[in-house]
Design a protein around this motif. Structure first.
Motif, PDB file in Angstrom:
ATOM      1  N   UNK A 185       8.848   3.910  -9.453  1.00 33.57           N
ATOM      2  CA  UNK A 185       7.882   4.092  -9.744  1.00 33.57           C
ATOM      3  C   UNK A 185       6.539   2.993  -9.218  1.00 33.57           C
ATOM      4  N   UNK A 186       5.006   4.149  -9.326  1.00 33.89           N
ATOM      5  CA  UNK A 186       4.240   3.636  -8.162  1.00 33.89           C
ATOM      6  C   UNK A 186       3.560   2.988  -9.850  1.00 33.89           C
ATOM      7  N   UNK A 187       1.824   2.572 -10.123  1.00 28.41           N
ATOM      8  CA  UNK A 187       1.259   1.899 -10.340  1.00 28.41           C
ATOM      9  C   UNK A 187       0.109   1.815  -9.646  1.00 28.41           C
ATOM     10  N   UNK A 188      -0.230   2.215  -9.632  1.00 32.96           N
ATOM     11  CA  UNK A 188      -2.250   2.165  -8.255  1.00 32.96           C
ATOM     12  C   UNK A 188      -2.667   1.726  -9.223  1.00 32.96           C
ATOM     13  N   UNK A 189      -3.606  -0.182  -9.620  1.00 30.83           N
ATOM     14  CA  UNK A 189      -4.402  -0.577 -10.446  1.00 30.83           C
ATOM     15  C   UNK A 189      -5.513  -0.311  -9.057  1.00 30.83           C
ATOM     16  N   UNK A 237       1.002  -0.781   0.044  1.00 29.92           N
ATOM     17  CA  UNK A 237      -0.288   0.445   0.196  1.00 29.92           C
ATOM     18  C   UNK A 237       0.672   0.879  -0.248  1.00 29.92           C
ATOM     19  N   UNK A 238       0.793   2.496  -0.582  1.00 27.16           N
ATOM     20  CA  UNK A 238       0.888   3.445  -0.565  1.00 27.16           C
ATOM     21  C   UNK A 238       2.516   3.721  -1.849  1.00 27.16           C
ATOM     22  N   UNK A 239       3.092   4.446  -1.635  1.00 26.62           N
ATOM     23  CA  UNK A 239       4.083   4.893  -3.348  1.00 26.62           C
ATOM     24  C   UNK A 239       5.737   4.276  -2.363  1.00 26.62           C
ATOM     25  N   UNK A 240       5.846   3.554  -4.100  1.00 32.69           N
ATOM     26  CA  UNK A 240       7.416   3.348  -3.058  1.00 32.69           C
ATOM     27  C   UNK A 240       8.594   4.443  -3.206  1.00 32.69           C
ATOM     28  N   UNK A 241       8.286   5.489  -3.438  1.00 30.98           N
ATOM     29  CA  UNK A 241       8.869   6.407  -3.453  1.00 30.98           C
ATOM     30  C   UNK A 241       8.164   8.198  -2.296  1.00 30.98           C
ATOM     31  N   UNK A 242       8.641   8.677  -1.895  1.00 29.27           N
ATOM     32  CA  UNK A 242       8.020  10.011  -1.775  1.00 29.27           C
ATOM     33  C   UNK A 242       7.752  11.129  -2.724  1.00 29.27           C
ATOM     34  N   UNK A 243       8.885  11.079  -3.027  1.00 29.24           N
ATOM     35  CA  UNK A 243       8.798  13.248  -4.084  1.00 29.24           C
ATOM     36  C   UNK A 243       7.726  12.379  -5.290  1.00 29.24           C
ATOM     37  N   UNK A 244       6.774  13.644  -5.677  1.00 26.08           N
ATOM     38  CA  UNK A 244       5.947  12.887  -6.810  1.00 26.08           C
ATOM     39  C   UNK A 244       5.964  14.236  -7.181  1.00 26.08           C
TER      40      UNK A 244
END
Length: 560
Positions: A290-294, A253-260
């Motif tokens: 990178x994060x992908x939230x399906x 759950x949540x982002x892999x890395x904080x800075x967006x």
């Protein structure tokens, strides 16, 4: 003096500006102007510091706020962060008081208390309480009438079990035993021989290791009466252990890395990237990915350039989705992911790009236009991964000498934001040039551009300039806004509003009311430096160095 005041009031009225609260003030609690869930921030929650078991949720304290897992529905609910009213997102320890049903959290700067009945947080700042000399709070405990806090120097302080001022703990105050949480939950004793998903291994010393040799130590675990072990790790997030079946599963759950700073939507979910440092340790909070939230399956997937050859870097400036392709504009070239084929491709100066520092990508009729530090390029997407790929120059030598920071395509016109003004390119006629209308920002540095129907909006060092293509005229006040004294990173527009993401929060033009509204951390942003904005119907997404924030802007019961 009176006449000067009238001039100032008249000027503000004409500009239609509605200023937000002082963004530098500490967050004292939930902003009651909004309903719970109007502002939600998704942060980097892979680093778990503590766990608390409530009446409905398992709460995980992390470096990116408090995540909440509904153990009756077996699904995640939105997290608690500064968008909800927490003082900050760095959670040191959490605890749930069964006597009052209140949730307590110790953050970097405050003691925070959440009241479920009112859905509000209240923050008590440690500096105001004069206890910072005792170090960090390492544990929270409860009696029937009080909450007690243990500092790492051994001192105890307590307050009412509903919050309030801290006082030195008096063991004779109520004569009852303290039920402790915090470091008292630290892993003790032996672990079961857990089995994990393919590619992951549980080591009996309390460490998780994957087949890439990433290691994440267990930081906390909590057993419930249903033979479940709720586990937190430092780097791989929350896990659920079944002690009967000896199975340990990830609860990603949540982002892999904080800075967006890059956000893109496809038909199933959300892509997120940013400027995060490449490092080899999963235990490093700066590890990039990178994060992908399906949002259909509610699965969070992560991509790391260290293990994907054609993902050039995890430092992404902008993302664009076109069909099954994701275009990642990075400072080392262009990486393209074909989701249908599950295949990455890269383009660099070796393939014909003018420069490898890519700022933006726009797609029109099967052609990708690439904005970079060396001007503007284009190529046909269907030629990717073939020998017929040709990357060609747009704008000739004039544009090649200028950085193109942002591009927007409006029908057959491509608008480019450059260091030397606005460049417009007619795609059908293959002609272009710099805009020299003296009523516009001639020769100025343009940092952002967006379009809606016949309108094109430009963010500059002097504010916002809107242009109507059909009327062939620059719009006046209040649409034109010179009062935004901030660096504009990105803009978005629809029939309701115009949004500008800046280094001092977000500005929104309400088209119907014709006024500008300023949003900051006091409203619910995760940070006042906002690098990305993406409209999503009644919602809008923002990217900051502290995470990804979602705002329900079109609440019919609220007037901003």
């Amino acid at each position: 003096m009176k006449s000067m005041s009238r001039v100032v009031v008249l000027w503000l009225f004409m500009m239609g500006v509605s200023w937000g609260q002082n963004s530098d003030l500490p967050i004292r609690g939930t902003n009651t102007k909004y309903e719970q869930g109007d502002w939600i921030t998704y942060g980097q929650t892979r680093f778990v510091t503590s766990i608390a078991l409530g009446q409905q949720f398992v709460y995980f304290g992390t470096t990116g706020g408090i995540t909440r897992y509904d153990y009756w529905k077996n699904e995640w609910e939105f997290p608690f962060t500064i968008s909800s009213g927490l003082a900050d997102n760095s959670i040191k320890t959490i605890a749930f008081d069964e006597n009052t049903s209140l949730l307590w959290a110790v953050t970097e700067t405050a003691i925070s208390v959440y009241t479920p009945s009112s859905e509000q947080w209240a923050n008590y700042f440690l500096e105001d309480r004069g206890v910072t000399a005792h170090g960090d709070i390492v544990a929270i405990g409860f009696t029937q009438s009080s909450a007690t806090f243990e500092f790492n120097d051994g001192y105890l302080f307590s307050c009412s079990n509903t919050g309030g001022w801290l006082r030195p703990y008096d063991s004779n105050y109520d004569g009852q035993n303290i039920q402790w949480a915090g470091y008292h939950q630290a892993p003790k004793g032996e672990y079961p021989h857990y089995f994990m998903d393919p590619g992951y291994f549980f080591l009996l010393n309390g460490t998780i290791q994957d087949d890439r040799l990433h290691k994440a130590p267990i930081t906390v675990r909590l057993h419930d009466k249903w033979f479940k072990s709720w586990i937190g790790s430092w780097g791989m997030g929350a896990l659920l252990g079944n002690t009967r079946e000896q199975q340990l599963s990830f609860l990603n759950y949540g982002l892999f890395s904080r800075d967006v700073r890059a956000i893109a939507l496809d038909k199933n979910g959300l892509w997120v990237g940013g400027e995060n440092r490449n490092t080899s340790s999963i235990q490093d909070v700066n590890l990039a990915g990178l994060t992908y939230w399906n949002q259909v399956t509610e699965k969070w997937l992560y991509y790391e350039s260290d293990f994907i050859p054609n993902l050039i870097t995890d430092e992404v400036n902008r993302m664009t989705v076109a069909g099954s392709n994701l275009f990642c504009a990075t400072r080392f070239g262009l990486s393209i992911f074909n989701k249908r084929q599950n295949e990455w491709t890269k383009l660099t100066t070796f393939d014909g790009l003018n420069h490898e520092n890519i700022f933006d990508v726009a797609v029109h009729n099967g052609v990708a236009y690439v904005a970079s530090e060396g001007g503007l390029n284009a190529f046909e997407i269907r030629a990717l991964r073939t020998d017929t790929l040709e990357v060609y120059l747009i704008g000739g030598d004039d544009l090649k000498l200028s950085r193109v920071l942002d591009i927007e395509i409006n029908e057959n016109l491509l608008w480019a934001a450059t260091d030397y003004g606005i460049y417009v390119y007619n795609i059908e006629e293959d002609t272009g040039g710099f805009v020299d209308d003296v009523n516009g920002p001639v020769g100025e540095r343009i940092t952002a551009v967006t379009a809606f129907k016949s309108e094109v909006w430009f963010g500059t060092s002097r504010g916002i300039f809107p242009y109507d293509i059909e009327k062939k005229e620059w719009l006046g006040l209040p649409e034109k806004n010179f009062s935004i004294d901030a660096l504009i990173y990105e803009m978005a527009a629809d029939k309701h509003s115009i949004w500008a993401a800046t280094d001092q929060g977000v500005y929104k033009l309400n088209r119907r009311l014709r006024n500008w509204v300023h949003y900051t951390k006091q409203d619910g942003l995760s940070g006042n430096t906002v690098r990305a904005v993406l409209l999503d119907g009644d919602y809008v997404w923002f990217g900051t160095p502290e995470g990804l924030t979602l705002f329900y802007w079109n609440d019919p019961n609220r007037v901003d």
